[in-house]
Every structure is written in structure tokens, then in C-alpha cells.
Design a protein around this motif. Structure first.
Motif, PDB file in Angstrom:
ATOM      1  N   ASP A  13       0.953  -1.360  -0.111  1.00 50.28           N
ATOM      2  CA  ASP A  13      -0.105   0.107   0.026  1.00 50.28           C
ATOM      3  C   ASP A  13       0.924   1.310   0.174  1.00 50.28           C
ATOM      4  O   ASP A  13       0.392   2.185  -0.597  1.00 50.28           O
ATOM      5  CB  ASP A  13      -0.889  -0.217   1.183  1.00 50.28           C
ATOM      6  N   LYS A  14       2.058   1.111   0.685  1.00 50.70           N
ATOM      7  CA  LYS A  14       2.854   2.528   0.798  1.00 50.70           C
ATOM      8  C   LYS A  14       3.956   2.377  -0.422  1.00 50.70           C
ATOM      9  O   LYS A  14       4.899   3.081  -0.416  1.00 50.70           O
ATOM     10  CB  LYS A  14       3.646   2.417   2.194  1.00 50.70           C
ATOM     11  N   ALA A  15       3.747   1.319  -1.378  1.00 50.07           N
ATOM     12  CA  ALA A  15       4.808   1.208  -2.359  1.00 50.07           C
ATOM     13  C   ALA A  15       6.065   0.823  -1.873  1.00 50.07           C
ATOM     14  O   ALA A  15       7.119   1.374  -2.406  1.00 50.07           O
ATOM     15  CB  ALA A  15       4.803   2.288  -3.176  1.00 50.07           C
ATOM     16  N   GLU A  32      11.687   1.385   6.783  1.00 51.93           N
ATOM     17  CA  GLU A  32      11.265   2.510   6.842  1.00 51.93           C
ATOM     18  C   GLU A  32      12.140   3.625   7.788  1.00 51.93           C
ATOM     19  O   GLU A  32      12.159   4.718   7.825  1.00 51.93           O
ATOM     20  CB  GLU A  32       9.798   2.856   6.768  1.00 51.93           C
ATOM     21  N   ASP A  33      12.271   2.878   8.896  1.00 52.95           N
ATOM     22  CA  ASP A  33      13.086   3.567  10.040  1.00 52.95           C
ATOM     23  C   ASP A  33      14.449   3.562   9.976  1.00 52.95           C
ATOM     24  O   ASP A  33      14.904   4.473  10.972  1.00 52.95           O
ATOM     25  CB  ASP A  33      12.223   3.090  11.426  1.00 52.95           C
ATOM     26  N   ASP A  34      14.714   2.896   9.302  1.00 57.55           N
ATOM     27  CA  ASP A  34      16.666   2.962   9.316  1.00 57.55           C
ATOM     28  C   ASP A  34      17.001   4.314   8.651  1.00 57.55           C
ATOM     29  O   ASP A  34      16.583   4.418   7.246  1.00 57.55           O
ATOM     30  CB  ASP A  34      17.023   1.805   8.395  1.00 57.55           C
ATOM     31  N   PRO A  35      17.708   5.015   9.374  1.00 54.43           N
ATOM     32  CA  PRO A  35      18.326   6.202   8.883  1.00 54.43           C
ATOM     33  C   PRO A  35      18.963   5.950   7.355  1.00 54.43           C
ATOM     34  O   PRO A  35      18.906   6.639   6.664  1.00 54.43           O
ATOM     35  CB  PRO A  35      19.283   6.748   9.761  1.00 54.43           C
ATOM     36  N   ASN A  36      19.920   4.862   7.191  1.00 53.35           N
ATOM     37  CA  ASN A  36      20.588   4.377   6.166  1.00 53.35           C
ATOM     38  C   ASN A  36      19.750   4.490   4.881  1.00 53.35           C
ATOM     39  O   ASN A  36      20.090   4.409   3.668  1.00 53.35           O
ATOM     40  CB  ASN A  36      21.494   3.230   6.136  1.00 53.35           C
ATOM     41  N   ASP A  69      18.208   5.698  -0.050  1.00 55.09           N
ATOM     42  CA  ASP A  69      18.055   4.787  -1.041  1.00 55.09           C
ATOM     43  C   ASP A  69      17.629   5.092  -2.190  1.00 55.09           C
ATOM     44  O   ASP A  69      16.482   5.799  -2.061  1.00 55.09           O
ATOM     45  CB  ASP A  69      17.839   3.475  -0.524  1.00 55.09           C
ATOM     46  N   VAL A  70      17.700   4.500  -3.614  1.00 53.12           N
ATOM     47  CA  VAL A  70      16.983   4.829  -4.509  1.00 53.12           C
ATOM     48  C   VAL A  70      16.692   3.313  -5.300  1.00 53.12           C
ATOM     49  O   VAL A  70      17.426   2.781  -5.627  1.00 53.12           O
ATOM     50  CB  VAL A  70      17.918   5.539  -5.540  1.00 53.12           C
ATOM     51  N   VAL A  71      15.250   3.448  -5.679  1.00 52.60           N
ATOM     52  CA  VAL A  71      14.883   2.083  -6.162  1.00 52.60           C
ATOM     53  C   VAL A  71      14.344   2.442  -7.472  1.00 52.60           C
ATOM     54  O   VAL A  71      13.733   3.058  -7.890  1.00 52.60           O
ATOM     55  CB  VAL A  71      13.642   1.438  -5.660  1.00 52.60           C
ATOM     56  N   ASN A 102      11.193   9.564  -0.297  1.00 50.87           N
ATOM     57  CA  ASN A 102      10.342  10.457  -1.120  1.00 50.87           C
ATOM     58  C   ASN A 102       9.247   9.568  -1.719  1.00 50.87           C
ATOM     59  O   ASN A 102       8.160  10.120  -2.562  1.00 50.87           O
ATOM     60  CB  ASN A 102      10.608  11.349  -2.012  1.00 50.87           C
ATOM     61  N   SER A 103       9.710   8.355  -2.006  1.00 54.04           N
ATOM     62  CA  SER A 103       8.991   7.372  -3.034  1.00 54.04           C
ATOM     63  C   SER A 103       7.576   6.889  -2.392  1.00 54.04           C
ATOM     64  O   SER A 103       6.860   6.168  -2.999  1.00 54.04           O
ATOM     65  CB  SER A 103       9.875   6.372  -3.617  1.00 54.04           C
ATOM     66  N   LEU A 104       7.779   6.794  -0.810  1.00 51.89           N
ATOM     67  CA  LEU A 104       6.580   6.222  -0.368  1.00 51.89           C
ATOM     68  C   LEU A 104       5.283   7.044  -0.499  1.00 51.89           C
ATOM     69  O   LEU A 104       5.483   7.986  -0.446  1.00 51.89           O
ATOM     70  CB  LEU A 104       7.108   5.916   1.064  1.00 51.89           C
ATOM     71  N   ASN A 105       4.205   6.388  -0.309  1.00 57.64           N
ATOM     72  CA  ASN A 105       2.905   7.071  -0.400  1.00 57.64           C
ATOM     73  C   ASN A 105       2.095   6.864   0.770  1.00 57.64           C
ATOM     74  O   ASN A 105       2.600   5.943   1.545  1.00 57.64           O
ATOM     75  CB  ASN A 105       1.887   6.974  -1.575  1.00 57.64           C
TER      76      ASN A 105
END
Ligand code: HEM
Ligand code: CU
Ligand code: CU
Lengths: 595, 354
Positions: free
Chosen positions: B199-201, B208-212, B216-218, B351-354
Motif C-alpha cells: 500500500d505504501k509502495a 522505513e525507520d532505518d536512517p541509512n 536509497d533509490v529504487v 520520497n517514493s513512499l505514499n
């Protein structure tokens, strides 16, 4: 049934046999050999070859409507276009049938059963009853494997190596449903059958040799069957355990081979297992399996080449040592199938080393065969042609093993058509030639009649041309990077320059496939109308040719003959005939060769 | 109906062949009906052995002539590629020599010593010197190949962390590929399939909580800068796959539940490879084939094929299910600047998560 073993028993079993005990639930090794031949080699062989032709037609003419597909595959080929899932199923079952059913059970089952008692001078196998059970278990496993084509979701389709998770998850592929269950059950029964057979062979060779038949007077066929049985007993249980663990993962929720899987929108519960573990277990059998297939074929070849060259096999001792060396090394090379599986690269180095070691005894064998021909008096019977053909394909296929066994080179050709070319030549075609050589050579022993030699010649030459025509060009398209197990290559314009070659290969395959009909005709018509065989048609030295042509329970009417010399006294100076049977005592002053 | 007809047709053909064999079989009755090879058989088959030797040589030459330029033996696009190619060529040459020589001996002996009545074979059972020779020669040759091979293998498989490789995750799923770049920190965020949230892509299950993970770019197309070592980390979410990049002489399985790795340094950009004369010949040849095929297709009122332009590819090379044959991803090798420009246009994971 150990009574059959009694060597002092002069009037052997005259009790009446019914049709059922003679032809169906027979405990006589000669009948069981024929049962294996017909079920394992002939019937399963026809099925396996037909499948390979369907595979080839699909690769050459992908996604086209094909009336043959429509006729043979029915709902798996809607509108006559083969379905992608059934393509993988055909590849899988073709591989499984050829490797296990035809060339393991069919080959060893036929010739170990026929020849071990006859060549070592025994009245029957150590346990005729277990021998019968072994055949019937094999029969059941064949039936289950073939029936898997009729389940709703189709047969197993994960490749003959059935790597999980693909083979473990029905949602990954329809073939991993009921079809895979049947595959696993069939194989479990198959392994039980194979173990019973092997134990029987081992015990028989160790205990039931006639007087004078020391281990170093055994024909190389027996050595090969004996060592093959030992390899089987060591490695098949490991495959059985892998299959059982896979069944547990599939049906009882364990996680031996599975971990962290997300498929079709959900996370599965599996945690902590590893598919790589399965690969280790599988190939711990899988590589020795190659030699389980090959060694008996080489054993048959040794016998056929020596007899038809009218010469002793060159380097008898070296041949035995290389059989033993191959057997030992074959259990420590399995990792060469796993260089890029994610296992530690250091292990890759170790397996490269052991793998290239195994090339050495193999090379020794090839050179010894060639030297056996040198200055011989070659009788070109069909069995001889197939044996020479075997040495030829064994060399061609074996040499490319140097590339695949080298971890650095395997990176680029792993799982391409290069591999398909390699293993078909070195084990598929070679072992198949071994089977044919054996059938042509021992047909008179099995059926009391001779096969037609001219049909044999046609069969050999067309098959030989076909085999090279099919598999030689595959090396090149493999080195061009073409992966195996692809339903079609049309999604990769990159490979468009291989399409013509694919068509040529398929044409060769269709020709080579149809010429097997010549063999089938020859086989069937010779059983009924072949020329009546003499007792020793090939003028051979070994014990099986001292038995009467008519089969009898217990093999020899009187006492079992004693053995006085090794099996390869062909063209020995000081004798009139160009062969001296093992049963002839040494002349005064004659030396038994210090081989 | 057609099915029935086909079965009938195939059966007829089989029966026809069968009858032909039978006629052949029956026609032989008059001849010397020995079932054992006669001198004449030995002679004919002896000559056929020579002919077959010629056939093996011819098929070898024909294959090398027509297909010899297909193999990936030159024009590799990675730093270690030429090492593999060298070793491959050395091995092929050795194989070729041994094959030519042993096949000659085998078939020539089969011809030369064909049997004749009254001739007696030489009783020659053993010779330790000969055995030692053909044990020794393979030992020496193989030792050489093993040593060369192992050095090459170690070079390829041992990743030098000092070189600051670009870290890229290759992510496999039935039946496509994704790539995840580690972003400006060059450290991949933690990931596990249990964290997948469609749902969140978050399709790769990145934490999602990992600062590293934030930078990242998918992506679905793999871009690589020329000249910089790339360290691939492979993951699979469902079944085994294998990341096969033939032009770079690179391959590694993707195993669910485990991270595997492979590293190489691309040395030729896509644009440069397109200018390579060998590659241009190959592409031209392929396009000629495609034009011919298109004609045939269009004659049947179907769409023609697009012309082919060279691209590096990532193929799946481990059987993985129905569409295994079509699991691919385009690879673009470009200059450092082009790569950076491309990268700056991509959305980060955060930025890619919705
Ligand atoms: C008529 C002769 C034969 C032909 C034309 C033939 C053809 C083929 C083809 C086209 C494939 C598929 C390759 C791929 O995509 O991976 C294949 C696979 C295979 N064949 Fe054969 N084959 C023949 C005989 C044999 C024999 C005698 C054996 C015995 C060892 C054998 C064992 C296998 C195995 C193990 C596979 C791999 C199956 C898999 O990928 O799971 N084949 N064969
Ligand atoms: Cu192996
Ligand atoms: Cu895949």
C-alpha cells in the motif's frame, strides 16, 4: 531363496512354474533383467525421447501453432501453441526419466541383473525375492511418474533438480502442486528400489563368486556394476533425505529449505532454512549419479571392445584403479554445480581442484580404450560400433568438463546451452550408447536369438551423426550466453542470430529420434523371428557364454564351472583359437598374465 | 478434429517407416545371412569410421566458421572480463588439440585394424610406462589450468573494500528485477520481505525507520558508471533466480533468505559498445534476420519486429517459473557525469513512499 545359491545342487529346481511366477512375479535374475529392459529402457526411453522432440520443436518454432502439440498435449497446448508451464514440465520430466528411469534403473537393472550371476558363476542373485521387490517398486514409481501428467495442475516443472523454493510452493508454479507431490513420492519409491537392487548386487559379487573367480579375475563389467552399486548405496539415501525434508517443508510447515518468502502478496511463515542446503544434498547424490549412469556403460564397453578387438583390454589393473578412483572422487566434487549458488568462494576453489582431479582417471580410461583397439582384429558388430561411439562422445563431452569444472569459467557458461551440450554428450549419449552396445551384445543371451546386424548398422550411423548434429552446435549458442530452460528466446533480439542453428539442431533431433524406430523394429522382430543364436556367438571368454541358450533356473545344468584365468585371454600366443575361455585350465608352463 | 488427423498422420508416418524397415529386413534374406560381422562388414564399417572422423572435423569447422563469432570470447565490458576470456580461449585451444588428436587415434585405429579372417591380434595387455605417460600429461596440463583458474577466481570473488565500490542491490521477484542504490551514504538500508508494504509502495521491504534507508533509490533500469567498481548485493523475495550479465562475465544466484554478492568494474559504456565494429557487425546481422522475419510476419497480417539496438542486459538464469524466459532488465553503462545526472533525477526511498 538362498537355496538357488547352492553350488552342489545338481538337479536344479524342477518345480512347475505358472505364468505368473515365470513372467510377472519372477524371482529369476534373467527374467527380471528382461523386465527392467522392457520397462526401463524401451517404454520409458520412448516416452523420454518423445518429450525431448516436443521440447526441440518448441525451441525451433516457438509460439507457433503446431498440430503435433495440439494432438499430444491437448489442453496444455491451447490452439496448438505450447503453454510455457508445460514446456518446463516437459524439460523436467524428460530429464528425470532419462537420468533416473532409463539410465539408472534401466541400465543397471538390466545388465547388473543379467550379468552379475552369469559372469561370476552364481545360480542367481543373493536374494531373488528382494530382487523381485526391487523391480516392482521400480514399476510402481514409473507408473506414478507417468500418471503425474494427468493431474489437473500438471506434472512437476521445477527442473530435474527440483530446487526449492520453486518446487516447494504451489503458488510459485502450478507444477509444484500435486504434480510435485507425485514426483517426490515416485522418487522415494524409486530410491527404495534402487537401494534394494544395489545391496543385492554388492552381496552377490562379494559372496557368490564361483571357485577360482577372485576379484582380480572378474570381468570389468562386474567391477563397474559392483562399484556403481556401492556409489548408489552411499549417495541415494542423501537424496531420499532431501526429498523427505522437502515433503516436510511442503506439507507440514517446517522450514528446512525456506526462509523469508513473500509471494503473491503475502509473507509466508518460513524462517531460517536455506535453499543452498538443498542444493548441497541434491548434488551430493547428483554428481555421483553421473557416474552411476556412466560406469556401467563403460563396463559394458570394456567387455565389448575387448571381445570384438580380439585383444585383452589394455591396462586391466589401471582400469580397476580408475573405476575406484572415480568412485571415490565422485563423492567430493558435487560443489562444482554450485560455484555461483552463493556458497563461500573458498569452497569453490576446493571443488575446482577435486573436479579437475577426476578428469585424470577418466582420461586414463579413454586412452586405454584407444590402445585396446591398436593392432587388434576388430570385428565391427553393432555392439562394437556403439562402444567406439561411446568412447568418441565420452571424449568430446568430457573435455568440456574442463571448462565447467573451472569455477572462474563456469561463471559465464553456468546454466547455458553449453551445459546442456556437455552433459548430454558425456553422460546422456555415452550411457545410451552403452545401453545399445549391451543390448546388441547380450541379446542372444537374453532371448536366444540374434538381432539383425544390418539394421544395427543403420541404427548406429544415423544415431551417431544425429547426436553430434544435435549437441555439438549447442556448445556455441551456449557460449553466446543463451540460457537453458527458456520457453522461447524471442524476447531477446540479442539471440536472434541463434535461431537458424536451433532449427538445424531440431532437424537433426527429429532424424535421430525417428531412427530409433529401426532399433525398436529390430528388437521386437528379433525376439520372435531372429536367427537362432549359438551358444557363444561372439567367441567370448566369459562365463555367461558357457550356459545353455535355453534359459533355465540356476543357469548351469550341472556343476557351476570353475575359473582358471582372467577374462581377457584373447589372441594369447600358444593357443590355436583366438580366445581362451575362463574355464580352461592353464596349460603346463603357461603363465597367467601378470596384469 | 485436426488433433485426430495429426495423430493419424503421425501414426501413418510411423507405420510407413516401420514397413520400409520390414521390406529392407526381408530383402536381405538372400545374402549371406550371418548375424555376426563378416570381413565385408568390417571393411565397410572401417571406412565409415574414417568418414565419421571427417564428419566430426567438418562439423567442428562449420560450427567455428558460422557460430565462432557468437561466443562471448572478446569485447567483454568489465575489468576482470579479459582474464576469463583468456583462460577460456586457452582452455578451448587445449580442448581442440586433444579432441582432434584423440578422435583421430580412435577412428583411425578403428579403420586401420578392421578385422580379417585369419589375422591375429597382438596380445598386448599392459605397459606401465604408457599408463604413466597418460596419467602424467593430464596432471601437468590440468595443474596449469587449475592454478590459472584459481587465481582468476580469487581475483573476481574477493572484493576489495578499500576501492570504495558503489553498492547496488539487485532484487529479484517472479518475474522482474529491481535495483536499489545505496544513495549518498553508500550504505544500503536494512531490508526484509516481512517489511514489504504494497500500500505504501515499499515493494522491497526496506526498513522505513532505518536512517541509512532514507536516501536509497529504487529503480527498474540498472545504470552503472564506467570505471568504478560496483558491489552487487543480490536478494530474492520468492524463489531462486540468477543475475546473469553475460557481457560483464558476471553471474550470481539470488537466494531467498540470504544476501549473495558479486562485484565487477564496468569498462565500456553502452555508447562505446554500440560503436565497436564487432558489435556493429553483430547488430547488423541480427537486424537482417529481423527484417526477414518481419516480412514473413507481415505477409500473415501480423506486426513486424522493431529493429534491434544494442544494450547490455541482465537475464534471469535460474529456472523460476512460467515467465522465466522473459525476466530481464536493461543495463546502461555511462560516464560518471551522465550517471550522476541520471541519479539526481531519481526519487529517494523516503520520497517514493505514499
Ligand atoms: C534424443 C536425444 C535427446 C535430446 C534431443 C534431448 C534434448 C534435450 C533438451 C532440448 C533439453 C532442454 C534443455 C534445457 O532447456 O535446459 C534437455 C534437457 C535434459 N536432458 Fe535431454 N535430450 C536427449 C536425450 C537425453 C538423455 C539420453 C539424457 C540422459 C542423461 C538426457 C538428460 C537430460 C537432462 C538431465 C536434462 C535437463 C533437464 C532439466 O533442465 O531439468 N537427455 N534434453
Ligand atoms: Cu557433477
Ligand atoms: Cu527468475
Amino acid at each position: 531363496m538362498s537355496a538357488t545359491v547352492d553350488t552342489h545342487d545338481h538337479d536344479v529346481h524342477h518345480h512347475k512354474e505358472t505364468f505368473v511366477t515365470k513372467y510377472i512375479f519372477s524371482q529369476d535374475h534373467k527374467m527380471i533383467a528382461k523386465q527392467y529392459l522392457i520397462t526401463g529402457v524401451i517404454v520409458m526411453g520412448i516416452i523420454g525421447i518423445l518429450m525431448s522432440l516436443l521440447i526441440r520443436m518448441q525451441i525451433a518454432w516457438p509460439e507457433e501453432q503446431n498440430a503435433v502439440f495440439k494432438a499430444l498435449l491437448g489442453k496444455w497446448a491451447p490452439e496448438g501453441v505450447m503453454d510455457a508451464d508445460i514446456y518446463l514440465a516437459l524439460v523436467t520430466i524428460h530429464g528425470t526419466i532419462m537420468v533416473f528411469f532409463v539410465l539408472t534403473a534401466g541400465l543397471s537393472g538390466t545388465f547388473s541383473n543379467l550379468l552379475i550371476p552369469l559372469q561370476i558363476g552364481a545360480r542367481d542373485m543373493a536374494s531373488g525375492f528382494l530382487n523381485m521387490v526391487s523391480y516392482w517398486l521400480f514399476f510402481v514409481s514409473c507408473v506414478i511418474m507417468v500418471l503425474s501428467f494427468f493431474v489437473e495442475t500438471g506434472p512437476a516443472a521445477a527442473g530435474w533438480t527440483i530446487y526449492p523454493p520453486l518446487s516447494a510452493l504451489p503458488m510459485a508454479q502450478p507444477g509444484s502442486g500435486a504434480g510435485m507431490t507425485m514426483w517426490l513420492v515416485s522418487m522415494a519409491i524409486f530410491i527404495a528400489s534402487s537401494l534394494l537392487g544395489s545391496l543385492n548386487y554388492i552381496v552377490t559379487v562379494l559372496n557368490l563368486r564361483t571357485k577360482g573367480m577372485s576379484m582380480t579375475r572378474m570381468p570389468l563389467t562386474i567391477w563397474a556394476f559392483f562399484v556403481t552399486a556401492i556409489i548408489g548405496v552411499i549417495s541415494f539415501p542423501v537424496l531420499l533425505s532431501a526429498a523427505l525434508l522437502l515433503i516436510m517443508d511442503r506439507s507440514f510447515g517446517t522450514s528446512f529449505f525456506l526462509s523469508d518468502i513473500f509471494i503473491q502478496g503475502e509473507v509466508l511463515h518460513y524462517q531460517g532454512g536455506s535453499p543452498v542446503l538443498f542444493e548441497h544434498l541434491f548434488w551430493f547424490l547428483g554428481h555421483p549419479e553421473v557416474y552411476i549412469v556412466l560406469l556401467p556403460a563403460l563396463g559394458i564397453t570394456s567387455e565389448v571392445i575387448a571381445t570384438n578387438s580380439r585383444k585383452p583390454i589394455f591396462g586391466y589393473r589401471a582400469m580397476i584403479m580408475s573405476i575406484i578412483a572415480i568412485a571415490f572422487l565422485s563423492t567430493i566434487v558435487w560443489g562444482h554445480h554450485m560455484f555461483i549458488s552463493g556458497m563461500n568462494p573458498f569452497l569453490g576453489s576446493v571443488f575446482t581442484f577435486t573436479t579437475l582431479l577426476i578428469a585424470i582417471p577418466s582420461a586414463v580410461k579413454a586412452f586405454n580404450y584407444i590402445t585396446t583397439l591398436w593392432k587388434g582384429n576388430l570385428q565391427m558388430n553393432p555392439a562394437m560400433l556403439f562402444s567406439i561411439g561411446l568412447v568418441s562422445t565420452f571424449i568430446t563431452g568430457g573435455l568440456t568438463g574442463i571448462i565447467l569444472g573451472d569455477s572462474a569459467l563456469d561463471i559465464n557458461v553456468h546454466d547455458t546451452y553449453f551445459v546442456v551440450a556437455h552433459f548430454h554428450l558425456v553422460m546422456g549419449i555415452s550411457a545410451l550408447y552403452g545401453v545399445f552396445a549391451g543390448v546388441y551384445h547380450w541379446f542372444p543371451k537374453m532371448f536366444g536369438r540374434m538381432m539383425n546386424k544390418n539394421l544395427g548398422y543403420i541404427h548406429f550411423w544415423i544415431t551417431a551423426v544425429g547426436a553430434y548434429g544435435v549437441f555439438f552446435p549447442m556448445h556455441f549458442i551456449g557460449m553466446a550466453g543463451l540460457p537453458r530452460r527458456y520457453y522461447t528466446n524471442s524476447n531477446f533480439p540479442l539471440f536472434d542470430d541463434t535461431t537458424d542453428t536451433q532449427v538445424v539442431i531440431t532437424v537433426f533431433a527429429l532424424i535421430a529420434g525417428s531412427v530409433q524406430l529401426v532399433f525398436l523394429y529390430n528388437f521386437i522382430s528379433s525376439i520372435f523371428y531372429g536367427k537362432k543364436a549359438e551358444k557363444n556367438p561372439w567367441r567370448s571368454t566369459t562365463l555367461e557364454w558357457t550356459t545353455p541358450v535355453e534359459h533355465m533356473h540356476g543357469n548351469w545344468p550341472g556343476e557351476i564351472p570353475h575359473v582358471y584365468r582372467w577374462p581377457y585371454d584373447y589372441s594369447k600366443p600358444g593357443h590355436d583359437e583366438d580366445f581362451v575361455p575362463q574355464t580352461v585350465p592353464l596349460k603346463e608352463g603357461e603363465e597367467e598374465l601378470q596384469h | 478434429m485436426t488433433a485426430l488427423l495429426t495423430i493419424l498422420l503421425v501414426t501413418f508416418v510411423a507405420v510407413a517407416i516401420w514397413q520400409l524397415i520390414k521390406i529392407f529386413d526381408l530383402a536381405q534374406v538372400g545374402e549371406s545371412n550371418s548375424a555376426v560381422a563378416t570381413d565385408k562388414d568390417n571393411k565397410i564399417n572401417g571406412y565409415l569410421m574414417l568418414a565419421f572422423l571427417a564428419f566430426i572435423y567438418i562439423i567442428t569447422i562449420v560450427c567455428i566458421w558460422y557460430l565462432g563469432d557468437l561466443p562471448l570470447l572478446s569485447n567483454s565490458a568489465s575489468e576482470h572480463g579479459p582474464d576469463i576470456d583468456n583462460l577460456m580461449i586457452i582452455s578451448l585451444v587445449i580442448i581442440f588439440i586433444v579432441q582432434t588428436f584423440t578422435q583421430f587415434l580412435l577412428h583411425y585405429f578403428a579403420y586401420k585394424y578392421k578385422g580379417e579372417k585369419g589375422k591375429k591380434a597382438l596380445f598386448y595387455a599392459d605397459n606401465n610406462t604408457l599408463e604413466a605417460i597418460w596419467t602424467g600429461i593430464p596432471v601437468v596440463v590440468l595443474a596449469g589450468l587449475i592454478i590459472y583458474g584459481l587465481f582468476t577466481w580469487n581475483d573476481i570473488m574477493n572484493v576489495d573494500k578499500e576501492e570504495d565500490p558503489l553498492v547496488v542491490e539487485l532484487y529479484a521477484q517472479q518475474f522482474n528485477w529491481k535495483a536499489r542504490y545505496a544513495g549518498s551514504d553508500n550504505v544500503l538500508g536494512k531490508a526484509n520481505v516481512r517489511l514489504i508494504d504494497l500500500d505504501k509502495a515499499n515493494i522491497l521491504g526496506v526498513d522505513e525507520d532505518d536512517p541509512n534507508a532514507q536516501d536509497d533509490v529504487v529503480v527498474t533500469e540498472l545504470h552503472l558508471p564506467k570505471g568504478r567498481p560496483v558491489l552487487f548485493k543480490m536478494r530474492s523475495q520468492d524463489v531462486l533466480h540468477s543475475a546473469y550479465m553475460p557481457h560483464f562475465r558476471a553471474q550470481m544466484n539470488c537466494v531467498p533468505g540470504m544476501v549473495t554478492q558479486f562485484a565487477f568494474t564496468p569498462t565500456v559504456t553502452t555508447a562505446e559498445m554500440r560503436q565497436n565494429p564487432d558489435m556493429q557487425d553483430k547488430v547488423k546481422n541480427i537486424n537482417n534476420i529481423r527484417v526477414e522475419k518481419s516480412k514473413a510476419l507481415m505477409a500473415e497480417d501480423e506486426e513486424g519486429l522493431d529493429p534491434y539496438e544494442f544494450d547490455y542486459l541482465l537475464l534471469c538464469n535460474k529456472i523460476c517459473g512460467k515467465s522465466h524466459y522473459n525476466m530481464q532488465m536493461k543495463i546502461v553503462v555511462e560516464t560518471e557525469e551522465e550517471f550522476n545526472a541520471w541519479m539526481s533525477e531519481q526519487k529517494t526511498f523516503a520520497n517514493s513512499l505514499n
